[in-house]
Scaffold this active site. Structure first.
Site, mmCIF file in Angstrom:
data_model
loop_
_atom_site.group_PDB
_atom_site.id
_atom_site.type_symbol
_atom_site.label_atom_id
_atom_site.label_comp_id
_atom_site.label_asym_id
_atom_site.label_seq_id
_atom_site.Cartn_x
_atom_site.Cartn_y
_atom_site.Cartn_z
ATOM 1 N N CYS A 49 51.144 40.345 89.474
ATOM 2 C CA CYS A 49 50.782 41.555 88.471
ATOM 3 C C CYS A 49 52.243 41.800 87.829
ATOM 4 O O CYS A 49 53.202 42.255 88.469
ATOM 5 C CB CYS A 49 50.290 42.540 89.294
ATOM 6 S SG CYS A 49 49.763 43.783 88.079
ATOM 7 N N GLU A 103 40.700 23.554 82.404
ATOM 8 C CA GLU A 103 40.485 24.652 81.697
ATOM 9 C C GLU A 103 38.897 24.328 81.635
ATOM 10 O O GLU A 103 38.068 24.475 80.693
ATOM 11 C CB GLU A 103 40.978 24.528 80.164
ATOM 12 C CG GLU A 103 42.408 24.708 80.070
ATOM 13 C CD GLU A 103 42.927 26.051 80.511
ATOM 14 O OE1 GLU A 103 42.017 26.915 80.832
ATOM 15 O OE2 GLU A 103 44.314 26.207 80.413
ATOM 16 N N THR A 113 46.877 24.790 86.595
ATOM 17 C CA THR A 113 47.230 23.534 85.796
ATOM 18 C C THR A 113 48.306 22.834 86.688
ATOM 19 O O THR A 113 48.340 21.671 86.891
ATOM 20 C CB THR A 113 47.390 23.565 84.454
ATOM 21 O OG1 THR A 113 46.460 23.964 83.882
ATOM 22 C CG2 THR A 113 47.816 22.297 83.850
#
Length: 194
Positions: free
Chosen positions: A149, A93, A27
């Site tokens: 991560c 989205e 986004t």
């Protein structure tokens, strides 16, 4: 290093897809491109699925709290109602849109629109999410962004769900999801199955 697609000479419409895991900056990148289009004097319209009300009803909002005005829609057919003067269309989205979105964004590109689409490429199971794989197949430009991560610090490509929910669509934030690399995503899922 990210290189923005080079558009000189491109006279017709096209599709750009920004994909990746949760917390990868999809986004944020969408908003960056939309702001640049607006600075260039282009007319911009932004849409989001009406089910996504996590931050605001009528804005797309990044995890870093940057935002852009958006129209929530329940069905992707509403995209075809965009005003003629709009030259740049943003979708956030996109994994939550119906599968007809692929046909509709292609129609917009045929009308000469630049369509910038952001969405999760994989669901919490590591499977293609909604219409995203089809959108990736028809896009002229694809940008895959990566998170870090949360377990090992490598590049993250997966969205790992921390809750026992099994529904594909579960809206959430860091309390329900982590970004994980392939190895840590698999390890977490193996441990969860015990």
């Amino acid at each position: 290093m990210f290189l923005e697609p080079h558009f000189s000479g491109q006279r017709s419409g096209w599709l750009e897809v920004i994909c990746g895991s949760m917390f990868s900056g999809k986004t944020e990148e969408l908003i960056r491109r939309l702001k640049r289009a607006r600075i260039a004097g282009q007319h911009v319209a932004v849409y989001k699925p009406s089910i996504d009300t996590r931050y605001a009803d009528e804005r797309v909002v990044s995890h870093d709290s940057n935002s852009f005005q958006a129209t929530p829609i329940a069905a992707s057919a509403r995209l075809l109602e965009v005003d003629d003067e709009v030259s740049v269309i943003g979708l956030d989205e996109a994994q939550f849109f119906d599968r007809e979105v692929v046909k509709h964004v292609q129609e917009l590109a045929y009308r000469g629109k630049r369509v910038i689409i952001a969405g999760l490429d994989m669901d919490f199971r590591g499977q293609p999410f909604g219409p995203m794989s089809d959108l990736l197949a028809v896009a002229e430009y694809i940008t895959k962004v990566h998170a870090i991560c949360s377990h090992c610090g490598n590049l993250a490509t997966h969205s790992y769900r921390l809750t026992p929910d099994t529904d594909t669509v579960v809206l959430g934030e860091r309390d329900q999801y982590e970004a994980r690399c392939r190895k840590c995503f698999r390890m977490g899922n193996i441990l969860d199955l015990r």
